[in-house]
Enzyme design. Sequence first.
Site, PDB file in Angstrom:
ATOM      1  N   GLU A  48      37.239  39.412  42.528  1.00 18.00           N
ATOM      2  CA  GLU A  48      38.649  40.295  42.722  1.00 18.00           C
ATOM      3  C   GLU A  48      39.087  40.869  41.415  1.00 18.00           C
ATOM      4  O   GLU A  48      39.461  39.858  40.712  1.00 18.00           O
ATOM      5  CB  GLU A  48      39.716  39.256  43.450  1.00 18.00           C
ATOM      6  CG  GLU A  48      40.330  40.068  44.563  1.00 18.00           C
ATOM      7  CD  GLU A  48      41.376  41.095  43.956  1.00 18.00           C
ATOM      8  OE1 GLU A  48      42.064  40.665  42.837  1.00 18.00           O
ATOM      9  OE2 GLU A  48      41.436  42.150  44.564  1.00 18.00           O
ATOM     10  N   CYS A  79      30.648  45.671  40.778  1.00 20.80           N
ATOM     11  CA  CYS A  79      31.713  45.562  42.014  1.00 20.80           C
ATOM     12  C   CYS A  79      32.978  45.513  41.138  1.00 20.80           C
ATOM     13  O   CYS A  79      33.648  46.631  40.486  1.00 20.80           O
ATOM     14  CB  CYS A  79      31.414  44.616  42.918  1.00 20.80           C
ATOM     15  SG  CYS A  79      32.758  44.920  44.421  1.00 20.80           S
ATOM     16  N   HIS A 170      25.987  44.869  44.492  1.00 23.08           N
ATOM     17  CA  HIS A 170      25.569  43.470  44.086  1.00 23.08           C
ATOM     18  C   HIS A 170      24.174  43.297  43.803  1.00 23.08           C
ATOM     19  O   HIS A 170      23.474  42.582  44.741  1.00 23.08           O
ATOM     20  CB  HIS A 170      26.128  42.507  44.819  1.00 23.08           C
ATOM     21  CG  HIS A 170      27.628  42.072  44.932  1.00 23.08           C
ATOM     22  ND1 HIS A 170      28.493  41.291  44.044  1.00 23.08           N
ATOM     23  CD2 HIS A 170      28.471  42.985  45.620  1.00 23.08           C
ATOM     24  CE1 HIS A 170      29.771  41.694  44.328  1.00 23.08           C
ATOM     25  NE2 HIS A 170      29.772  42.497  45.271  1.00 23.08           N
ATOM     26  N   GLU A 172      22.745  41.039  41.996  1.00 19.38           N
ATOM     27  CA  GLU A 172      22.392  39.816  41.855  1.00 19.38           C
ATOM     28  C   GLU A 172      22.053  39.102  43.411  1.00 19.38           C
ATOM     29  O   GLU A 172      21.682  37.792  43.348  1.00 19.38           O
ATOM     30  CB  GLU A 172      23.436  38.991  41.080  1.00 19.38           C
ATOM     31  CG  GLU A 172      24.751  38.828  41.794  1.00 19.38           C
ATOM     32  CD  GLU A 172      25.662  39.989  42.029  1.00 19.38           C
ATOM     33  OE1 GLU A 172      25.253  41.087  41.740  1.00 19.38           O
ATOM     34  OE2 GLU A 172      26.672  39.920  42.579  1.00 19.38           O
TER      35      GLU A 172
END
Length: 197
Positions: A48, A79, A170, A172
């Site tokens: 966030e 992100c 993402h 990962e």
Amino acid sequence: MVTTGILAVQGDFAAHARALARLGVRTAWVRRPGDLAVVDALVLPGGESTAMLHGLARDGMEAPLAAFLRTGKPVLGTCAGAILLAREVTNPAQRSFGALDVTIERNSYGTQVDSFAAPLETTPDLAGLHGVFIRAPRITRVGDGVCVLARHRGDPVLVRQGPIWAATFHPELTDDDRLLTRWLADLVGRHHGVVAG
């Protein structure tokens, strides 16, 4: 051996550590200004972005991180990490480090329940790559010096400007390590005196 730092203020930093471990990369958490002095590259994970900015300010990390981003060392933002790197952030406007000449719109694909995975349009070496988008931002403007490496429905989703890379998804969270491997090639090249353009 080189060391890749992972900003561990907030977000999915542990997932990045697991992905880099699969590739045999030595990692270190970056939580305090002094941590940046011992890393050769840096990952800004998803999470966030406003919470990350709060944590960076609380821990005295804003100026040291800005200085690190100017060193020319490889950086990958995913992100929320991509949001932190952008020159301009919208929906709503917020502070960012301006290291990457893009404009990025937060939460542009919807809320958490609108998260999705999708195949990407990529450069040939990344053909077949899928992106996992979780409350993802959208890159709405790309500067002249920014190279687009992957798109989703025409939108840039993986970009680089010199040593600064950003993905709005993402990497990962999948077992396809090609994106990380390609990004790490910059790090290995730098370690051996070869800097990719």
